[in-house]
Design an enzyme around this catalytic site. Structure first.
Site, PDB file in Angstrom:
ATOM      1  CG  ASP A 131      -1.850   1.179   1.288  1.00 50.42           C
ATOM      2  OD1 ASP A 131      -1.656   2.137   0.505  1.00 50.42           O
ATOM      3  OD2 ASP A 131      -2.781   1.155   2.113  1.00 50.42           O
TER       4      ASP A 131
ATOM      5  CE1 TYR B 115      -6.692  11.577 -13.722  1.00 54.86           C
ATOM      6  CE2 TYR B 115      -6.528  12.937 -15.690  1.00 54.86           C
ATOM      7  CZ  TYR B 115      -6.372  11.717 -15.059  1.00 54.86           C
ATOM      8  OH  TYR B 115      -5.903  10.641 -15.770  1.00 54.86           O
TER       9      TYR B 115
ATOM     10  CE  LYS C 183      -3.164  11.104 -13.810  1.00 55.53           C
ATOM     11  NZ  LYS C 183      -2.465   9.837 -13.512  1.00 55.53           N
TER      12      LYS C 183
ATOM     13  CB  THR D 275      -7.771   0.307 -18.069  1.00 52.16           C
ATOM     14  OG1 THR D 275      -8.993   1.024 -17.852  1.00 52.16           O
ATOM     15  CG2 THR D 275      -6.661   1.296 -18.408  1.00 52.16           C
TER      16      THR D 275
END
Length: 276
Positions: free
Chosen positions: A71, A167, A171, A202
């Site tokens: 993790d 986002y 990124k 995906t």
């Protein structure tokens, strides 16, 4: 001899998606690849894919993969991965920072002020910080070798706004991280790059369109998608390039790399760079 024979690689976040494609292609190119993820044998809720499934795909190509349950929001887990690689291999040549837990909330089109502040916690803790921590613990081992390469997977289209503020920030933070590290590691001869794929098929995308890899061509909306192995081949090509240090600090699109290095996707197509 395969181009990456005797190289040791770590791919974070390899249970599915880009991480799986990258791990498989690096192993196919001859590297010994450690692959991390939270799901070893059992799927996470609503998340298809496990580490052992990735390892099976790597083995089927003749590659060597080593699964490590981790993790990456827990620094002790991340540090333990690096210490295991040090103990078992004594070296690390390739680090692919792909771990990304940032999409725990749906990515919607509402304006920023109507979205939950939890997006920040998810994208910057389970995304940006997770990759930063992997760098923190891995770089000392990388520096003990000669050269080496660090790759961050991200999303980028000529600095255009992605359309979701959190986002977009996350990124672009990964791109800036790669740039900053490229300066700090220049004297060590370690190349640091950001690599941006297009729209990937995906497991989650296929699930959303209620199809699979054998039938995606029947879905009109997916006709311009690329497999996760396309970015895998891009990463393998970069890692095999003896002059990759000349690209250090850049953000590179998979479609451009396909043209430069002459590889195709698994269906034989040369898919151009994704544009917004």
């Amino acid at each position: 001899m395969a181009p990456l024979t005797e190289k040791v690689a770590l791919v974070t976040g390899g249970s599915r998606g880009a991480g799986r494609g990258i791990a498989v292609e690096l192993a196919k190119a001859g590297a010994t690849v450690y692959v991390t993820g939270r799901s070893l044998d059992q799927n996470s809720p609503n998340q298809p894919g496990t580490l052992n499934e990735t390892i099976s795909l790597m083995t089927a190509t003749g590659g060597k993969g080593i699964p490590v349950q981790c993790d990456h929001t827990r620094d002790a887990d991340t540090e333990a991965v690096i210490e295991r690689i040090r103990r078992e291999q004594g070296r690390l040549d390739i680090l692919v920072n792909n771990v990304w837990g940032g999409n725990q909330l749906p990515i919607t089109s509402e304006p920023f002020w109507e979205q939950s502040l939890q997006h920040w916690d998810h994208m910057f803790t389970a995304g940006v910080r997770a990759q930063l921590a992997a760098n923190h613990f891995a770089i000392p081992l990388l520096r003990e070798g000669t050269g080496g390469i660090i790759i961050h997977t991200t999303f980028w289209d000529q600095d255009k706004y992605i359309g979701h503020l959190y986002y977009d920030l996350a990124k672009n933070a990964l791109i800036r991280m790669a740039y900053g590290l490229s300066i700090e590691l220049k004297a060590d001869g370690i190349a640091v790059l950001a690599v941006s794929p297009g729209w990937m098929r995906t497991e989650l995308v296929l699930k959303a369109f209620q199809t699979d890899e054998e039938h995606w061509q029947e879905v009109e909306a997916l006709k311009n998608t690329e497999s996760p192995y396309y970015i895998g081949r891009a990463v393998a090509a970069l890692c095999a390039d003896s002059d990759v240090i000349e690209k250090s600090g850049q953000v590179l699109r998979v479609g451009d790399l396909a043209k430069e290095y002459g590889f195709t996707d698994i269906d034989g197509r040369s898919i151009p760079p994704f544009t917004i």
